[in-house]
Design an enzyme around this catalytic site. Structure first.
Site, PDB file in Angstrom:
ATOM      1  N   ARG A  62       0.834  -1.212   0.000  1.00  0.00           N
ATOM      2  CA  ARG A  62       0.000   0.000   0.000  1.00  0.00           C
ATOM      3  C   ARG A  62       0.868   1.260   0.000  1.00  0.00           C
ATOM      4  O   ARG A  62       0.522   2.264  -0.617  1.00  0.00           O
ATOM      5  CB  ARG A  62      -0.964  -0.034   1.185  1.00  0.00           C
ATOM      6  CG  ARG A  62      -2.038  -1.106   0.972  1.00  0.00           C
ATOM      7  CD  ARG A  62      -3.110  -1.086   2.012  1.00  0.00           C
ATOM      8  NE  ARG A  62      -3.813   0.185   2.059  1.00  0.00           N
ATOM      9  CZ  ARG A  62      -4.663   0.524   3.022  1.00  0.00           C
ATOM     10  NH1 ARG A  62      -4.914  -0.321   4.008  1.00  0.00           N
ATOM     11  NH2 ARG A  62      -5.266   1.686   3.009  1.00  0.00           N
ATOM     12  N   GLN A  94     -10.799   9.309   6.829  1.00  0.00           N
ATOM     13  CA  GLN A  94     -10.582   7.897   7.168  1.00  0.00           C
ATOM     14  C   GLN A  94      -9.409   7.351   6.359  1.00  0.00           C
ATOM     15  O   GLN A  94      -8.996   6.220   6.560  1.00  0.00           O
ATOM     16  CB  GLN A  94     -11.839   7.086   6.847  1.00  0.00           C
ATOM     17  CG  GLN A  94     -13.053   7.505   7.629  1.00  0.00           C
ATOM     18  CD  GLN A  94     -14.314   6.889   7.043  1.00  0.00           C
ATOM     19  OE1 GLN A  94     -14.697   5.775   7.368  1.00  0.00           O
ATOM     20  NE2 GLN A  94     -14.965   7.614   6.157  1.00  0.00           N
ATOM     21  N   ASP A  97      -3.662   7.603   3.266  1.00  0.00           N
ATOM     22  CA  ASP A  97      -2.709   8.230   2.346  1.00  0.00           C
ATOM     23  C   ASP A  97      -2.503   9.693   2.752  1.00  0.00           C
ATOM     24  O   ASP A  97      -3.182  10.204   3.639  1.00  0.00           O
ATOM     25  CB  ASP A  97      -3.208   8.121   0.884  1.00  0.00           C
ATOM     26  CG  ASP A  97      -4.505   8.890   0.648  1.00  0.00           C
ATOM     27  OD1 ASP A  97      -4.542  10.103   0.923  1.00  0.00           O
ATOM     28  OD2 ASP A  97      -5.504   8.290   0.190  1.00  0.00           O
ATOM     29  N   HIS A 112      -8.000   7.054  11.063  1.00  0.00           N
ATOM     30  CA  HIS A 112      -7.579   5.653  10.912  1.00  0.00           C
ATOM     31  C   HIS A 112      -6.067   5.510  10.768  1.00  0.00           C
ATOM     32  O   HIS A 112      -5.585   4.461  10.348  1.00  0.00           O
ATOM     33  CB  HIS A 112      -8.290   5.003   9.721  1.00  0.00           C
ATOM     34  CG  HIS A 112      -9.750   4.750   9.959  1.00  0.00           C
ATOM     35  ND1 HIS A 112     -10.640   4.448   8.956  1.00  0.00           N
ATOM     36  CD2 HIS A 112     -10.483   4.762  11.106  1.00  0.00           C
ATOM     37  CE1 HIS A 112     -11.859   4.282   9.465  1.00  0.00           C
ATOM     38  NE2 HIS A 112     -11.788   4.479  10.769  1.00  0.00           N
ATOM     39  N   CYS A 143      12.156  -1.998  17.441  1.00  0.00           N
ATOM     40  CA  CYS A 143      12.427  -0.790  18.230  1.00  0.00           C
ATOM     41  C   CYS A 143      13.624  -1.058  19.153  1.00  0.00           C
ATOM     42  O   CYS A 143      13.950  -2.218  19.438  1.00  0.00           O
ATOM     43  CB  CYS A 143      11.168  -0.497  19.057  1.00  0.00           C
ATOM     44  SG  CYS A 143      11.285   0.912  20.155  1.00  0.00           S
ATOM     45  N   GLY A 180     -17.260  10.357  -0.504  1.00  0.00           N
ATOM     46  CA  GLY A 180     -16.602   9.118  -0.906  1.00  0.00           C
ATOM     47  C   GLY A 180     -16.419   8.097   0.187  1.00  0.00           C
ATOM     48  O   GLY A 180     -15.347   7.501   0.299  1.00  0.00           O
ATOM     49  N   GLU A 207     -22.182   6.805  -5.824  1.00  0.00           N
ATOM     50  CA  GLU A 207     -23.207   5.851  -5.383  1.00  0.00           C
ATOM     51  C   GLU A 207     -23.747   6.296  -4.039  1.00  0.00           C
ATOM     52  O   GLU A 207     -23.018   6.913  -3.248  1.00  0.00           O
ATOM     53  CB  GLU A 207     -22.601   4.449  -5.198  1.00  0.00           C
ATOM     54  CG  GLU A 207     -22.062   3.851  -6.460  1.00  0.00           C
ATOM     55  CD  GLU A 207     -21.000   2.796  -6.161  1.00  0.00           C
ATOM     56  OE1 GLU A 207     -21.039   1.758  -6.812  1.00  0.00           O
ATOM     57  OE2 GLU A 207     -20.152   3.025  -5.278  1.00  0.00           O
TER      58      GLU A 207
HETATM   59  P1  OAD Z   1     -15.507   1.964   0.862  1.00  0.00           P
HETATM   60  O1  OAD Z   1     -14.726   1.149  -0.125  1.00  0.00           O
HETATM   61  O2  OAD Z   1     -16.382   1.239   1.812  1.00  0.00           O
HETATM   62  O3  OAD Z   1     -16.406   3.041   0.100  1.00  0.00           O
HETATM   63  C1  OAD Z   1     -15.850   3.844  -0.902  1.00  0.00           C
HETATM   64  C2  OAD Z   1     -16.901   4.820  -1.352  1.00  0.00           C
HETATM   65  O4  OAD Z   1     -16.313   5.705  -2.280  1.00  0.00           O
HETATM   66  C3  OAD Z   1     -18.100   4.167  -2.026  1.00  0.00           C
HETATM   67  O5  OAD Z   1     -19.286   4.683  -1.460  1.00  0.00           O
HETATM   68  C4  OAD Z   1     -17.963   4.615  -3.486  1.00  0.00           C
HETATM   69  O6  OAD Z   1     -19.217   4.843  -4.115  1.00  0.00           O
HETATM   70  C5  OAD Z   1     -17.236   5.929  -3.320  1.00  0.00           C
HETATM   71  N1  OAD Z   1     -16.476   6.370  -4.499  1.00  0.00           N
HETATM   72  C6  OAD Z   1     -15.873   5.636  -5.461  1.00  0.00           C
HETATM   73  N2  OAD Z   1     -15.290   6.439  -6.366  1.00  0.00           N
HETATM   74  C7  OAD Z   1     -15.526   7.715  -5.983  1.00  0.00           C
HETATM   75  C8  OAD Z   1     -15.187   8.989  -6.496  1.00  0.00           C
HETATM   76  N3  OAD Z   1     -14.468   9.143  -7.609  1.00  0.00           N
HETATM   77  N4  OAD Z   1     -15.607  10.095  -5.820  1.00  0.00           N
HETATM   78  C9  OAD Z   1     -16.341   9.976  -4.685  1.00  0.00           C
HETATM   79  N5  OAD Z   1     -16.684   8.777  -4.155  1.00  0.00           N
HETATM   80  C10 OAD Z   1     -16.286   7.669  -4.796  1.00  0.00           C
HETATM   81  O7  OAD Z   1     -14.424   2.875   1.628  1.00  0.00           O
HETATM   82  P2  OAD Z   1     -14.574   3.764   2.934  1.00  0.00           P
HETATM   83  O8  OAD Z   1     -15.979   4.145   3.181  1.00  0.00           O
HETATM   84  O9  OAD Z   1     -13.540   4.832   2.850  1.00  0.00           O
HETATM   85  O10 OAD Z   1     -10.715   1.375   7.408  1.00  0.00           O
HETATM   86  O11 OAD Z   1     -14.135   2.738   4.037  1.00  0.00           O
HETATM   87  C11 OAD Z   1     -14.096   3.122   5.376  1.00  0.00           C
HETATM   88  C12 OAD Z   1     -13.030   2.342   6.091  1.00  0.00           C
HETATM   89  O12 OAD Z   1     -13.199   0.938   5.816  1.00  0.00           O
HETATM   90  C13 OAD Z   1     -11.611   2.624   5.616  1.00  0.00           C
HETATM   91  O13 OAD Z   1     -11.052   3.755   6.219  1.00  0.00           O
HETATM   92  C14 OAD Z   1     -10.887   1.387   5.990  1.00  0.00           C
HETATM   93  C15 OAD Z   1     -11.890   0.369   5.506  1.00  0.00           C
HETATM   94  O14 OAD Z   1     -11.812  -0.870   6.052  1.00  0.00           O
HETATM   95  C16 OAD Z   1      -9.647   0.776   7.961  1.00  0.00           C
HETATM   96  O15 OAD Z   1      -8.803   0.191   7.305  1.00  0.00           O
HETATM   97  C17 OAD Z   1      -9.603   0.908   9.440  1.00  0.00           C
END
Ligand code: OAD
Length: 234
Positions: A62, A94, A97, A112, A143, A180, A207
């Protein structure tokens, strides 16, 4: 369009969708990370105890992906908004990067964790900047105290960072916009419900998130296309 008055306080929550147009995969969409990796095997305290080399393979991969991408217009639009609003904008991501920072955002709360930081799994030495790859055959870093160095990431089963500051800022905001994020991972998924009584609430993404019904307004589209020009200062 979202109009921001001079006394508004804006809380922005970003998820992996905001970095999708930069080339970082989301987690749950097609091609999403959790379609190819088992969360509990690479992103949990259990995984770290069982196979830390596999965990470092995953986070080194990553790091490599994130090191090769650039911010997109969504990141730049949010950095521009911070320049205009100063401390009336709170950017909580969240994402692990650093694309918000690369775009110029200066006060980003990474609830996160951060991909380019590591910390000791044993002592309380603070997290430190680290962009190294520990992909096998590299050794797991240690460490000075003898503990293992782990990614500075909030894994499943761990508590997100700086939640006190997040919740107190949620309590003061008058505009809440989530961008997003699919609305399935807590506690971020419930932020909108917490502010619904005192803030106008907006969602931006291609979405509908699972919690879309709680938002006042849904702006459909990719963040990089919708965000530039979305916020207008009164
Ligand atoms: P998800 O993969 O669950 O959701 C990504 C969202 O981004 C979806 O609703 C897509 O529709 C949307 N999306 C895709 N392309 C997009 C674009 N160009 N512009 C805007 N939106 C877009 O990811 P997260 O909700 O970020 O946590 O996930 C939350 C957490 O779950 C992450 O921080 C991570 C993961 O497990 C940890 O690792 C602790």
């Amino acid at each position: 369009m979202i109009t921001i008055a001079t006394d508004d306080r804006v809380f922005i929550l970003t998820g992996s969708g905001v970095s999708a147009e930069s080339g970082i995969p989301t987690f749950r969409g097609s091609g999403g990370l959790w379609r190819n990796y088992r969360v509990e095997k690479v992103a949990s305290p259990y995984a770290w105890a069982r196979d830390p080399a596999l965990v470092w393979d995953f986070y080194s991969m990553r790091r490599r992906v994130a090191a090769g991408v650039k911010p997109n217009p969504a990141h730049f639009a949010l950095a521009d908004l911070e320049r205009k609003l100063g401390d009336r904008l709170f950017l909580c991501t969240q994402n692990v990067d650093n694309l918000h920072e690369q775009a110029g955002s200066q006060r980003v709360l990474h609830m996160h964790g951060e991909l380019f930081k590591s910390r000791c799994d044993t002592c309380d030495r603070p997290p430190f900047v680290d962009d190294a790859s520990y992909e096998r055959p590299a050794e797991i870093p240690h460490c000075q105290c003898g503990g293992k160095i782990r990614p500075h990431i909030c894994w499943f089963g761990e508590v997100p960072y700086d939640l006190d500051r997040v919740f107190s800022t949620l309590g003061e905001c008058t505009i809440f916009a989530a961008i997003g994020t699919s609305g399935v991972v807590e506690p971020a998924a419930s932020f909108v419900a917490q502010v619904a009584g005192h803030a106008r609430t907006y969602y931006v993404g291609p979405e509908r998130p699972v919690n879309v019904a709680i938002f006042d307004q849904y702006f459909e589209g990719e963040a990089g296309k919708v965000l530039p020009g979305l916020f207008v200062l009164e």
